[in-house]
Design a protein around this motif. Structure first.
Motif, PDB file in Angstrom:
ATOM      1  N   ARG A  86       0.833  -1.192   0.000  1.00 31.59           N
ATOM      2  CA  ARG A  86       0.000   0.000   0.000  1.00 31.59           C
ATOM      3  C   ARG A  86       0.880   1.258   0.000  1.00 31.59           C
ATOM      4  O   ARG A  86       1.955   1.263   0.585  1.00 31.59           O
ATOM      5  CB  ARG A  86      -0.920   0.019   1.221  1.00 31.59           C
ATOM      6  N   ALA A  87       0.344   2.281  -0.674  1.00 28.97           N
ATOM      7  CA  ALA A  87       1.071   3.552  -0.686  1.00 28.97           C
ATOM      8  C   ALA A  87       1.073   4.129   0.717  1.00 28.97           C
ATOM      9  O   ALA A  87       0.103   3.988   1.461  1.00 28.97           O
ATOM     10  CB  ALA A  87       0.410   4.534  -1.650  1.00 28.97           C
ATOM     11  N   PRO A  88       2.151   4.761   1.092  1.00 29.95           N
ATOM     12  CA  PRO A  88       2.209   5.347   2.432  1.00 29.95           C
ATOM     13  C   PRO A  88       1.137   6.406   2.606  1.00 29.95           C
ATOM     14  O   PRO A  88       0.905   7.236   1.731  1.00 29.95           O
ATOM     15  CB  PRO A  88       3.619   5.944   2.507  1.00 29.95           C
ATOM     16  N   VAL A  89       0.470   6.341   3.734  1.00 31.49           N
ATOM     17  CA  VAL A  89      -0.595   7.289   4.024  1.00 31.49           C
ATOM     18  C   VAL A  89      -0.023   8.429   4.849  1.00 31.49           C
ATOM     19  O   VAL A  89       0.580   8.215   5.899  1.00 31.49           O
ATOM     20  CB  VAL A  89      -1.751   6.602   4.781  1.00 31.49           C
ATOM     21  N   THR A  90      -0.217   9.642   4.334  1.00 30.16           N
ATOM     22  CA  THR A  90       0.278  10.807   5.069  1.00 30.16           C
ATOM     23  C   THR A  90      -0.779  11.263   6.044  1.00 30.16           C
ATOM     24  O   THR A  90      -1.980  11.225   5.746  1.00 30.16           O
ATOM     25  CB  THR A  90       0.594  11.960   4.096  1.00 30.16           C
ATOM     26  N   PRO A  91      -0.401  11.652   7.229  1.00 31.35           N
ATOM     27  CA  PRO A  91      -1.377  12.117   8.221  1.00 31.35           C
ATOM     28  C   PRO A  91      -2.170  13.310   7.694  1.00 31.35           C
ATOM     29  O   PRO A  91      -1.686  14.092   6.882  1.00 31.35           O
ATOM     30  CB  PRO A  91      -0.498  12.510   9.413  1.00 31.35           C
ATOM     31  N   LYS A  92      -3.399  13.398   8.172  1.00 33.36           N
ATOM     32  CA  LYS A  92      -4.266  14.482   7.734  1.00 33.36           C
ATOM     33  C   LYS A  92      -3.659  15.813   8.143  1.00 33.36           C
ATOM     34  O   LYS A  92      -3.257  16.013   9.268  1.00 33.36           O
ATOM     35  CB  LYS A  92      -5.651  14.321   8.362  1.00 33.36           C
ATOM     36  N   GLY A  93      -3.636  16.727   7.163  1.00 38.77           N
ATOM     37  CA  GLY A  93      -3.107  18.063   7.430  1.00 38.77           C
ATOM     38  C   GLY A  93      -1.630  18.197   7.111  1.00 38.77           C
ATOM     39  O   GLY A  93      -1.111  19.303   7.088  1.00 38.77           O
ATOM     40  N   SER A  94      -0.926  17.084   6.885  1.00 37.18           N
ATOM     41  CA  SER A  94       0.499  17.161   6.566  1.00 37.18           C
ATOM     42  C   SER A  94       0.674  17.309   5.059  1.00 37.18           C
ATOM     43  O   SER A  94      -0.216  17.002   4.280  1.00 37.18           O
ATOM     44  CB  SER A  94       1.225  15.912   7.063  1.00 37.18           C
ATOM     45  N   ARG A  95       1.822  17.787   4.634  1.00 35.40           N
ATOM     46  CA  ARG A  95       2.105  17.947   3.216  1.00 35.40           C
ATOM     47  C   ARG A  95       3.491  17.407   2.916  1.00 35.40           C
ATOM     48  O   ARG A  95       4.363  17.358   3.782  1.00 35.40           O
ATOM     49  CB  ARG A  95       2.009  19.420   2.803  1.00 35.40           C
ATOM     50  N   ILE A  96       3.660  16.962   1.688  1.00 38.27           N
ATOM     51  CA  ILE A  96       4.955  16.438   1.265  1.00 38.27           C
ATOM     52  C   ILE A  96       5.961  17.580   1.201  1.00 38.27           C
ATOM     53  O   ILE A  96       5.673  18.643   0.650  1.00 38.27           O
ATOM     54  CB  ILE A  96       4.827  15.750  -0.102  1.00 38.27           C
ATOM     55  N   LYS A  97       7.127  17.366   1.753  1.00 38.84           N
ATOM     56  CA  LYS A  97       8.149  18.402   1.751  1.00 38.84           C
ATOM     57  C   LYS A  97       8.691  18.616   0.351  1.00 38.84           C
ATOM     58  O   LYS A  97       8.901  17.664  -0.408  1.00 38.84           O
ATOM     59  CB  LYS A  97       9.288  18.017   2.696  1.00 38.84           C
ATOM     60  N   ASP A  98       8.918  19.890   0.019  1.00 37.52           N
ATOM     61  CA  ASP A  98       9.492  20.224  -1.284  1.00 37.52           C
ATOM     62  C   ASP A  98      10.975  19.874  -1.287  1.00 37.52           C
ATOM     63  O   ASP A  98      11.670  19.980  -0.280  1.00 37.52           O
ATOM     64  CB  ASP A  98       9.313  21.718  -1.576  1.00 37.52           C
ATOM     65  N   SER A  99      11.424  19.489  -2.470  1.00 36.70           N
ATOM     66  CA  SER A  99      12.840  19.164  -2.606  1.00 36.70           C
ATOM     67  C   SER A  99      13.675  20.439  -2.563  1.00 36.70           C
ATOM     68  O   SER A  99      13.175  21.547  -2.759  1.00 36.70           O
ATOM     69  CB  SER A  99      13.085  18.436  -3.925  1.00 36.70           C
ATOM     70  N   THR A 100      14.975  20.256  -2.326  1.00 39.15           N
ATOM     71  CA  THR A 100      15.871  21.417  -2.260  1.00 39.15           C
ATOM     72  C   THR A 100      15.941  22.135  -3.596  1.00 39.15           C
ATOM     73  O   THR A 100      15.949  23.374  -3.657  1.00 39.15           O
ATOM     74  CB  THR A 100      17.277  20.950  -1.847  1.00 39.15           C
ATOM     75  N   ALA A 101      15.957  21.358  -4.685  1.00 41.75           N
ATOM     76  CA  ALA A 101      16.021  21.979  -6.014  1.00 41.75           C
ATOM     77  C   ALA A 101      14.788  22.833  -6.283  1.00 41.75           C
ATOM     78  O   ALA A 101      14.886  23.931  -6.852  1.00 41.75           O
ATOM     79  CB  ALA A 101      16.157  20.895  -7.080  1.00 41.75           C
ATOM     80  N   TYR A 102      13.619  22.335  -5.861  1.00 46.82           N
ATOM     81  CA  TYR A 102      12.381  23.098  -6.076  1.00 46.82           C
ATOM     82  C   TYR A 102      12.381  24.378  -5.245  1.00 46.82           C
ATOM     83  O   TYR A 102      11.928  25.428  -5.701  1.00 46.82           O
ATOM     84  CB  TYR A 102      11.171  22.239  -5.724  1.00 46.82           C
ATOM     85  N   LYS A 103      12.893  24.302  -4.005  1.00 43.71           N
ATOM     86  CA  LYS A 103      12.966  25.493  -3.166  1.00 43.71           C
ATOM     87  C   LYS A 103      13.892  26.532  -3.785  1.00 43.71           C
ATOM     88  O   LYS A 103      13.576  27.732  -3.796  1.00 43.71           O
ATOM     89  CB  LYS A 103      13.454  25.113  -1.781  1.00 43.71           C
ATOM     90  N   VAL A 104      15.025  26.069  -4.314  1.00 46.24           N
ATOM     91  CA  VAL A 104      15.959  27.003  -4.953  1.00 46.24           C
ATOM     92  C   VAL A 104      15.314  27.646  -6.175  1.00 46.24           C
ATOM     93  O   VAL A 104      15.418  28.863  -6.397  1.00 46.24           O
ATOM     94  CB  VAL A 104      17.262  26.281  -5.337  1.00 46.24           C
ATOM     95  N   PHE A 105      14.629  26.830  -6.976  1.00 47.93           N
ATOM     96  CA  PHE A 105      13.948  27.355  -8.160  1.00 47.93           C
ATOM     97  C   PHE A 105      12.897  28.387  -7.772  1.00 47.93           C
ATOM     98  O   PHE A 105      12.767  29.436  -8.408  1.00 47.93           O
ATOM     99  CB  PHE A 105      13.295  26.216  -8.938  1.00 47.93           C
ATOM    100  N   THR A 106      12.138  28.117  -6.721  1.00 46.17           N
ATOM    101  CA  THR A 106      11.090  29.042  -6.279  1.00 46.17           C
ATOM    102  C   THR A 106      11.681  30.375  -5.844  1.00 46.17           C
ATOM    103  O   THR A 106      11.172  31.446  -6.189  1.00 46.17           O
ATOM    104  CB  THR A 106      10.291  28.428  -5.122  1.00 46.17           C
ATOM    105  N   VAL A 107      12.785  30.313  -5.082  1.00 45.67           N
ATOM    106  CA  VAL A 107      13.426  31.543  -4.610  1.00 45.67           C
ATOM    107  C   VAL A 107      13.968  32.352  -5.785  1.00 45.67           C
ATOM    108  O   VAL A 107      13.746  33.569  -5.887  1.00 45.67           O
ATOM    109  CB  VAL A 107      14.542  31.211  -3.606  1.00 45.67           C
TER     110      VAL A 107
END
Length: 308
Positions: free
Chosen positions: A8-29
């Motif tokens: 089964r796919a891992p179930v994330t707790p309600k209200g939590s979000r997947i963390k952005d990767s470092t590359a995506y954070k750099v791109f966003t900035v």
């Protein structure tokens, strides 16, 4: 042996979000910083112009005005408000823009609708004629002779009719019409609608995004145009406000001095920022209209530019 149960796919707790990767954070900035710099670059000239319009002539001549007004001065706005020539030119521009945009949209929509029909005989020739004008034109002198021979010199039609059909806008709208489902037209034909009925009752209501975009393009084109009026108009009562501004910048008009005298101010004190005030007043209508059609802008261009 019993088969293993599927993972089964891992179930994330309600209200939590997947963390952005470092590359995506750099791109966003980087993307955010680049967009902020671009916005600042675009806004800086406008804010400086606005500050100059409220500043004194001495402060402008001394180079003290940047983003904030220095020695707040409203005499120039009073002078322009009392200047009949400016408001007459302003009214001319409104008339040219409204009538010109209406004519341009009529020509563009009807011509694009015809060109979007692949079964039309001579369609390739009609498209070729339109595209040919994008790369070749008669030049200033032949156009001037043509306008004069048609009796349109010193009339509003000399300003309105020559730029009334933009081939770029025509091709964008043609591509949009080609993307509309043909089943709608076939059903309309079965129901007894003519081509005019299909165009007005089906095609145009489904084309609000691209129509709003084209209206914006044509409106800005007519509002900012001064060269056609400069060529074909000699009567000052017919001048658009952009030609008034051009003459003001070139020093060919004494309207600013007359307005200053009427308001009790000194013409020498107003000459330094009369241009800034006029530019601000010219920009206001476009700034007021653009927010209402901005949401259609991107969708209209994309829908009319991508075929598939």
């Amino acid at each position: 042996m019993a088969q293993d149960a599927p993972r089964r796919a891992p179930v994330t707790p309600k209200g939590s979000r997947i963390k952005d990767s470092t590359a995506y954070k750099v791109f966003t900035v980087v993307n955010t910083v680049a967009l902020l710099l671009l916005c600042a670059t675009m806004l800086y000239p406008f804010l400086m112009l606005l500050a100059q319009s409220f500043s004194s002539a001495a402060a402008i001549n001394a180079g003290q005005v940047n983003l904030l007004p220095v020695d707040v001065n409203l005499d120039t706005y009073r002078a322009v408000a009392n200047n009949g020539a400016f408001w007459r030119s302003y009214g001319n521009t409104v008339v040219y823009t409204v009538i010109g945009t209406a004519i341009a949209m009529t020509l563009t929509t009807t011509y694009a609708f015809v060109l979007s029909k692949k079964h039309l005989r001579g369609r390739g020739l009609l498209i070729g004629i339109a595209v040919f004008t994008m790369f070749f034109n008669g030049g200033i002198v032949p156009n001037y002779v043509l306008i004069s021979s048609l009796g349109m010199k010193n009339t509003m039609w000399a300003v309105i009719l020559p730029p009334a059909l933009s081939v770029f806008n025509l091709l964008v709208m043609k591509a949009f019409f080609e993307n509309l489902p043909t089943e709608l037209e076939e059903a309309a034909h079965i129901d007894g609608l003519t081509w005019f009925g299909i165009f007005f009752r089906i095609v145009l209501p489904l084309s609000k995004a691209v129509i709003a975009t084209m209206v914006l393009f044509y409106s800005v084109q007519y509002w900012n145009d001064w060269f056609g009026a400069f060529l074909y108009l000699t009567e000052t009562d017919l001048f658009p406000v952009t030609l008034f501004l051009r003459n003001l910048i070139a020093g060919a008009s004494t309207a600013a001095s007359e307005g200053a005298a009427a308001s009790g101010g000194s013409a020498a004190d107003l000459n330094a920022n009369i241009q800034s005030v006029t530019m601000i007043l010219i920009l206001i209508p476009i700034l007021c209209v653009y927010p209402f059609v901005q949401r259609y802008f991107v969708s209209g261009i994309m829908l009319g530019s991508v075929k598939g």
